[in-house]
Write an enzyme that holds these catalytic residues in place. Structure first.
Site, PDB file in Angstrom:
ATOM      1  N   TYR A  92      20.654  17.556  60.507  1.00  0.00           N
ATOM      2  CA  TYR A  92      20.840  16.725  61.691  1.00  0.00           C
ATOM      3  C   TYR A  92      20.454  17.465  62.968  1.00  0.00           C
ATOM      4  O   TYR A  92      20.925  18.570  63.235  1.00  0.00           O
ATOM      5  CB  TYR A  92      22.302  16.305  61.769  1.00  0.00           C
ATOM      6  CG  TYR A  92      22.605  15.167  62.717  1.00  0.00           C
ATOM      7  CD1 TYR A  92      22.305  13.852  62.373  1.00  0.00           C
ATOM      8  CD2 TYR A  92      23.224  15.398  63.936  1.00  0.00           C
ATOM      9  CE1 TYR A  92      22.614  12.809  63.221  1.00  0.00           C
ATOM     10  CE2 TYR A  92      23.537  14.367  64.787  1.00  0.00           C
ATOM     11  CZ  TYR A  92      23.226  13.063  64.430  1.00  0.00           C
ATOM     12  OH  TYR A  92      23.545  12.022  65.277  1.00  0.00           O
ATOM     13  N   SER A 189      22.780  18.736  54.114  1.00  0.00           N
ATOM     14  CA  SER A 189      23.450  17.939  55.128  1.00  0.00           C
ATOM     15  C   SER A 189      22.679  16.627  55.326  1.00  0.00           C
ATOM     16  O   SER A 189      22.517  15.868  54.375  1.00  0.00           O
ATOM     17  CB  SER A 189      23.603  18.729  56.425  1.00  0.00           C
ATOM     18  OG  SER A 189      24.507  18.097  57.291  1.00  0.00           O
ATOM     19  N   GLN A 190      22.168  16.357  56.542  1.00  0.00           N
ATOM     20  CA  GLN A 190      21.360  15.145  56.696  1.00  0.00           C
ATOM     21  C   GLN A 190      20.194  15.141  55.719  1.00  0.00           C
ATOM     22  O   GLN A 190      19.880  14.118  55.104  1.00  0.00           O
ATOM     23  CB  GLN A 190      20.831  15.032  58.127  1.00  0.00           C
ATOM     24  CG  GLN A 190      19.883  13.854  58.324  1.00  0.00           C
ATOM     25  CD  GLN A 190      19.251  13.840  59.702  1.00  0.00           C
ATOM     26  OE1 GLN A 190      19.624  13.038  60.535  1.00  0.00           O
ATOM     27  NE2 GLN A 190      18.287  14.720  59.952  1.00  0.00           N
ATOM     28  N   ASP A 275      34.469  22.210  53.709  1.00  0.00           N
ATOM     29  CA  ASP A 275      33.459  21.576  54.553  1.00  0.00           C
ATOM     30  C   ASP A 275      34.096  20.447  55.359  1.00  0.00           C
ATOM     31  O   ASP A 275      34.428  19.391  54.818  1.00  0.00           O
ATOM     32  CB  ASP A 275      32.320  21.050  53.695  1.00  0.00           C
ATOM     33  CG  ASP A 275      31.135  20.549  54.506  1.00  0.00           C
ATOM     34  OD1 ASP A 275      31.267  20.365  55.726  1.00  0.00           O
ATOM     35  OD2 ASP A 275      30.062  20.340  53.891  1.00  0.00           O
ATOM     36  N   HIS A 304      30.568  24.145  56.098  1.00  0.00           N
ATOM     37  CA  HIS A 304      29.348  23.353  55.948  1.00  0.00           C
ATOM     38  C   HIS A 304      28.109  24.195  55.629  1.00  0.00           C
ATOM     39  O   HIS A 304      27.069  23.647  55.291  1.00  0.00           O
ATOM     40  CB  HIS A 304      29.117  22.515  57.209  1.00  0.00           C
ATOM     41  CG  HIS A 304      28.117  21.423  57.035  1.00  0.00           C
ATOM     42  ND1 HIS A 304      28.180  20.505  56.000  1.00  0.00           N
ATOM     43  CD2 HIS A 304      27.006  21.105  57.753  1.00  0.00           C
ATOM     44  CE1 HIS A 304      27.169  19.664  56.097  1.00  0.00           C
ATOM     45  NE2 HIS A 304      26.437  20.012  57.140  1.00  0.00           N
TER      46      HIS A 304
END
Length: 323
Positions: A92, A189-190, A275, A304
């Protein structure tokens, strides 16, 4: 950060209903058909990255709406192709950066297509982006990308992003250095959420590497974490009263659980039990729905960042074994 989600034994069996709309498949079939009306029009331009062992190419192609999407293609210099290829999606806010930022997969003998994310990459000098998002979405929005067009599935930001990502796989397949039958999607993640979606939407993916995926099990995520980017949705709902069900209906077309349930290729996931950005229950919700062969690496003491370099080693071993 202490453990805050379900215990690991419960996470391993956590498999909530997807809550997907009845027209989920029709929506994505229509979306990709609309995108296919635009030729890929892929351009690969040699780029002087001053790398002795990697040939870099500046790539652009037509994504959703025919909008130009940028990417880098890195190919091991002198390799006899066609090569297995990783199509990599970004976290992100990040952009594609420069070719020398993306050398792990070429060092392992794999070509790499590093795909820019439209509209992102304007806040980090280390990973600038170069792909605008000409289509804004009309509703008021919380700063960030999560609520752009969130009142209408057709207008939602990630409809465009996921479509760009599927098209990127098709673009990779057109290059002579790429083996079109050996494409692996990857991201964290994203990027993990995007890879998860592409694995469920594209018939041209051989395997998936999905790290601490975002864009998954939205309702639970916004209820148990106070971290961005999910908090963008909370801030939006706190100001835009009366649209809660409309928002979550839109998000139901973009939930990683539904894409995972349609993905039949081998997958290697990672999850971190501390996370607070992508809570472990949201990761396991998708993993437990994944329809193909799968493994998950659990990092009990990490946030994360997940497994970091240690997990990259596990991914490299999986790619080696895929051949």
């Amino acid at each position: 950060m202490p453990l805050f989600d379900l215990p690991l034994d419960q996470l391993r069996s956590y498999r909530p209903e997807s809550g997907e709309p009845d027209d989920f498949d029709a929506f994505w079939r229509r979306t990709l058909e609309e995108a296919s009306a635009h030729p890929l029009d892929a351009e690969f331009t040699a780029y002087d990255a001053a790398l002795s062992n990697v040939d870099a190419h500046d790539v652009s192609f037509a994504g959703w709406g025919g909008h130009r999407i940028r990417a880098w293609l890195n190919v091991p210099a002198g390799a006899e192709g066609p090569l297995p290829t990783v199509v990599h999606y970004l976290g992100y806010g990040g952009g594609r950066g420069l070719p020398h930022d993306h050398l792990v997969w070429p060092a392992a003998g794999w070509a790499t297509l590093l795909v820019d994310t439209r509209g992102q990459g304007a806040v980090n000098n280390n990973s600038p982006g170069s792909t605008p998002d000409p289509h804004g979405g009309g509703n008021p929005q919380s700063p960030g990308f999560m609520t752009r067009g969130i009142l209408d599935p057709d207008e939602y930001y990630y409809r465009r992003v996921f479509t760009d990502a599927v098209r990127a796989v098709e673009v990779a397949r057109t290059h002579p250095a790429v083996d079109p039958d050996r494409i692996v999607v990857h991201g964290g993640s994203q990027g993990g959420g995007i890879a998860q979606a592409v694995a469920g939407l594209s018939p041209h993916v051989k395997a998936a590497l999905i790290d601490v995926p975002f864009l998954t099990h939205y309702r639970r995520a916004v209820e148990i974490t106070d971290r961005d980017p999910y908090q963008e949705i909370v801030r939006f709902l706190s100001a835009q009263h009366g649209v809660c069900e409309q928002v979550f209906r839109t998000l139901s077309y973009f939930d990683g659980i539904s894409f995972a349930a349609r993905a039949t290729v081998p997958a290697l996931y990672s999850v971190a039990l501390m996370d607070t950005v992508c809570p472990p229950s949201t990761v396991f919700a998708a993993y437990n729905h994944w329809a193909g062969p799968k493994e998950i690496e659990v990092y009990p003491w990490n946030n994360h960042e997940g497994g970091g370099s240690a997990h990259r080693g596990a991914q490299l071993r999986m790619l080696r074994d895929l051949g």
